[in-house]
Write a protein that holds these residues in place. Structure first.
Motif, PDB file in Angstrom:
ATOM      1  N   VAL A   1       0.864  -1.179   0.000  1.00  0.00           N
ATOM      2  CA  VAL A   1       0.000   0.000   0.000  1.00  0.00           C
ATOM      3  C   VAL A   1       0.898   1.227   0.000  1.00  0.00           C
ATOM      4  O   VAL A   1       1.789   1.347   0.842  1.00  0.00           O
ATOM      5  CB  VAL A   1      -0.913   0.016   1.243  1.00  0.00           C
ATOM      6  N   ARG A   2       0.682   2.121  -0.959  1.00  0.00           N
ATOM      7  CA  ARG A   2       1.509   3.326  -1.033  1.00  0.00           C
ATOM      8  C   ARG A   2       0.602   4.550  -1.036  1.00  0.00           C
ATOM      9  O   ARG A   2      -0.393   4.596  -1.758  1.00  0.00           O
ATOM     10  CB  ARG A   2       2.376   3.296  -2.310  1.00  0.00           C
ATOM     11  N   LEU A   3       0.983   5.520  -0.217  1.00  0.00           N
ATOM     12  CA  LEU A   3       0.178   6.727  -0.037  1.00  0.00           C
ATOM     13  C   LEU A   3       1.095   7.832   0.441  1.00  0.00           C
ATOM     14  O   LEU A   3       2.249   7.574   0.791  1.00  0.00           O
ATOM     15  CB  LEU A   3      -0.960   6.461   0.956  1.00  0.00           C
ATOM     16  N   SER A   4       0.592   9.048   0.480  1.00  0.00           N
ATOM     17  CA  SER A   4       1.432  10.139   0.963  1.00  0.00           C
ATOM     18  C   SER A   4       1.654   9.956   2.471  1.00  0.00           C
ATOM     19  O   SER A   4       0.799   9.398   3.166  1.00  0.00           O
ATOM     20  CB  SER A   4       0.767  11.477   0.647  1.00  0.00           C
ATOM     21  N   PRO A   5       2.782  10.417   2.993  1.00  0.00           N
ATOM     22  CA  PRO A   5       3.037  10.246   4.441  1.00  0.00           C
ATOM     23  C   PRO A   5       1.904  10.800   5.303  1.00  0.00           C
ATOM     24  O   PRO A   5       1.606  10.273   6.364  1.00  0.00           O
ATOM     25  CB  PRO A   5       4.332  11.026   4.664  1.00  0.00           C
TER      26      PRO A   5
ATOM     27  N   ILE B   1       2.645  -1.271   4.351  1.00  0.00           N
ATOM     28  CA  ILE B   1       2.133   0.082   4.104  1.00  0.00           C
ATOM     29  C   ILE B   1       3.286   1.074   4.232  1.00  0.00           C
ATOM     30  O   ILE B   1       3.994   1.065   5.238  1.00  0.00           O
ATOM     31  CB  ILE B   1       1.037   0.431   5.135  1.00  0.00           C
ATOM     32  N   LYS B   2       3.472   1.900   3.203  1.00  0.00           N
ATOM     33  CA  LYS B   2       4.561   2.892   3.275  1.00  0.00           C
ATOM     34  C   LYS B   2       4.134   4.223   2.687  1.00  0.00           C
ATOM     35  O   LYS B   2       3.397   4.283   1.708  1.00  0.00           O
ATOM     36  CB  LYS B   2       5.766   2.400   2.480  1.00  0.00           C
ATOM     37  N   GLY B   3       4.639   5.288   3.290  1.00  0.00           N
ATOM     38  CA  GLY B   3       4.439   6.619   2.741  1.00  0.00           C
ATOM     39  C   GLY B   3       5.408   6.848   1.591  1.00  0.00           C
ATOM     40  O   GLY B   3       6.544   6.384   1.637  1.00  0.00           O
ATOM     41  N   VAL B   4       4.949   7.558   0.556  1.00  0.00           N
ATOM     42  CA  VAL B   4       5.812   7.878  -0.575  1.00  0.00           C
ATOM     43  C   VAL B   4       5.716   9.373  -0.858  1.00  0.00           C
ATOM     44  O   VAL B   4       4.707   9.998  -0.553  1.00  0.00           O
ATOM     45  CB  VAL B   4       5.418   7.079  -1.846  1.00  0.00           C
TER      46      VAL B   4
END
Ligand SMILES: Cc1cc2nc3c(=O)[nH]c(=O)nc-3n(C[C@H](O)[C@H](O)[C@H](O)COP(=O)(O)O)c2cc1C
Ligand code: FES
Ligand SMILES: [Fe+2]
Ligand SMILES: [Fe+2]
Lengths: 435, 95
Positions: free
Chosen positions: A119-123, A142-145
């Protein structure tokens, strides 16, 4: 029962929409949902024919990415369309461009069905996703990008652009360079439902696009400007927003038009001057006299253009256009029944529709014995993230000559704060704590 | 009681504060554009840019560091509801 000679059908075109997924570009399918029955969105805006929640599936040689989902009530529709283009074990990536429930309603269930997906999303989406998934958050990758980062799907990859506050702090855009598709979530959306999906096929959605901008994006217009600066260099062939038509015909026109919408609505003529707007309401003329004195004091400064308005003589909407361009506002109200007057509250309520952060704010007014209004207005202005360098000016009943001079001095100080000439002040903790 | 000074440049005011004061306790009262949401170090609304005297502030906790990172704060940004002025002079403005 006799059979009626005709059946009544909704007049709107193709509201039912396609039953399966819709091809948007090679390897890219729309797997969203139509919500033709919606009439009020987020409490703050209306829609005459519903909206769509656009979700997309992107197939690469090494897996499938899902970009955003739909509102929870439409999860079944979304899963049915998704299953028609991919198996859950093929899903390698889930991109969440925005965590608002209209796009994340199917996320918890999607993760249960595709737990291997990254899962990638803004921090800034991370705390919201934690709140959405609760204990399950820890189960997934899940990581912020941020801008510049990308995830490969083999023969194509998705690249992220952090564009905060093109609705919430968490918003971002995702770029599929190979097919030149830009997924913008709320940005460039409209609440307009038409099952034909593409801007060259649907009905006339022009006012829906503008109205959506006004209600959703206008309060963040400087962030919209930053987002547009960031994505403008991309050579996109399709803008794929999360609401309303997919913009495949002349997509750049929508970016250009949005640039117009974020620019000043008024002819710009003040040049380098600072602008101060003074609005007042007055029952017996006391607050009006004070407003005039503040005006006169501020107007002594040649670099400040000061305007004075009786709020009861105007409508809120044009005043908002003016305030949006102003550097500062001062609001005058008498205290009536322990409160500021309704017209002032109407104006203060409407200020959420524009960007007020960082503007100078001030309050003043006449009162009879308790004088609550000024402080209440100040609290509201602070809530609107304005700076209030001068404590509000309160005068009992009609101002004396000395009090009018106080008003002029107050105006002079407001002007000084606008021009950056205000003398630095030093105060003690105790004095401040007493405020 | 030890003293320190805290300057809010957006409203050009300096407050003499007792050491240990949190920035948020003063920013609201002087009318600075530094505002707050949760006051518990979670929302990032009170993010503040430290112009001078960062060394005079209490060390950020691991939680504050995470919230700053998640809110894309820069190296000179702090949460006004979390950090305390420990002495000397500190100068801030809204982030
Ligand atoms: C209906 C009414 C209610 C009022 N309630 C209050 C009040 O609750 N507290 C107060 O300080 N003054 C109260 N006042 C007094 C006004 O604030 C005072 O007359 C003031 O000078 C009016 O300013 P203006 O000439 O700008 O209207 C009230 C006046 C009216 C007419
Ligand atoms: S007010 Fe929410 S983090 Fe400080
Ligand atoms: Fe949104
Ligand atoms: Fe949305």
């Amino acid at each position: 029962m006799s059979v009626p000679p005709f059946t009544i059908r909704p007049a709107a075109p193709r509201l039912e929409g396609p039953s399966g997924p819709v091809l948007v570009a090679p390897g890219v399918h729309w797997v969203g949902a139509l919500d033709p029955g919606l009439r009020s969105f987020d409490v703050i805006l209306k829609t005459a024919n519903g909206t769509t929640y656009n979700s997309y599936a992107v197939r690469g040689s090494e897996g499938v990415a899902v970009i955003d989902t739909v509102k929870a009530e439409f999860a079944d529709e979304f899963f049915a369309r998704l299953e028609a283009v991919a198996r859950y074990d093929e899903i390698r990536l889930i991109v969440l461009n925005h965590l608002e429930p209209d796009h994340t309603g199917a996320v918890p269930e999607l993760l249960r069905r595709a737990p291997q997906a990254q899962v990638r999303l803004s921090p800034r989406g991370l705390p919201m996703l934690r709140a959405l998934l609760k204990d399950e958050f820890e189960l997934y990758d899940i990581k912020g990008v941020t801008t510049g980062q990308s995830v490969s799907l083999g023969d194509r990859s998705l690249q992220f652009y952090t564009t905060p506050f093109v609705h919430w702090p968490d918003t971002q855009c995702t770029w599929l360079a190979r097919e030149r598709v830009l997924f913008t979530c709320d940005l460039f959306g409209s609440h307009y439902c038409d099952g034909r999906l593409f801007n060259d096929l649907v009905g006339d959605f022009r006012f829906s696009f503008e109205y959506y901008f006004d209600r959703i994006m206008r309060p963040f217009r400087s962030f919209v400007a930053q987002a547009i600066d960031l994505i403008e260099p991309l050579d996109f062939g399709i803008i794929a927003p999360a609401h309303g038509p997919i913009l495949r015909s002349h997509p750049r026109d929508y970016l250009t038009h949005t640039r117009r919408l974020i620019s000043s609505r008024l002819a710009s003529e003040t040049g380098s001057e600072k602008t101060l707007l003074i609005f007042y309401v007055s029952a017996y003329g006391a607050t009006a006299q004070l407003a005039q004195a503040i005006h006169d004091g501020a107007a002594e400064s040649p670099e400040v253009r000061v305007s004075l308005f009786d709020l009861e003589g105007g409508e809120i909407a044009p005043f908002l256009d003016l305030i949006e361009e102003a550097d500062g506002i001062a609001l005058g109200t008498p205290t009536i029944n322990g409160d500021a007057v309704r017209t002032i509250w109407e104006m203060l309520a409407a200020l959420v529709d524009i960007e007020t952060r960082g503007k100078l704010g001030a309050a003043f007014g006449s009162y009879g014995w308790s004088g609550e209004a000024v402080r209440l207005v100040e609290n509201r202005l602070q809530g609107l993230k304005m700076r209030l360098p001068e404590p509000g000016l309160r005068i009992k009943l009609h101002p004396s000559a000395a009090e009018l001079e106080e008003g002029r001095a107050f105006g002079r100080r407001l002007a000084d704060h606008l021009t950056g000439r205000a003398a630095p002040r030093e105060v003690d903790f105790a004095e401040i704590a007493a405020r | 009681m030890d003293k320190a000074t805290l300057t809010f440049t957006d409203v050009s005011i300096t407050v003499n504060v007792p050491t240990g004061t949190r920035i948020i306790e003063m920013s609201e009262k002087v009318g600075s554009g530094i505002t707050y949401g949760c006051r518990e170090g979670e929302c990032g609304t009170c993010m503040t840019h430290i112009l001078e005297g960062a060394e005079n502030l209490s060390e950020p906790t691991a939680f504050e560091i995470r919230v700053l990172e998640e809110n894309l704060g820069g190296k000179d940004d702090r949460l006004a509801c979390q950090c305390r002025v420990l002495g000397g002079a500190v100068k801030v403005r809204p982030a």
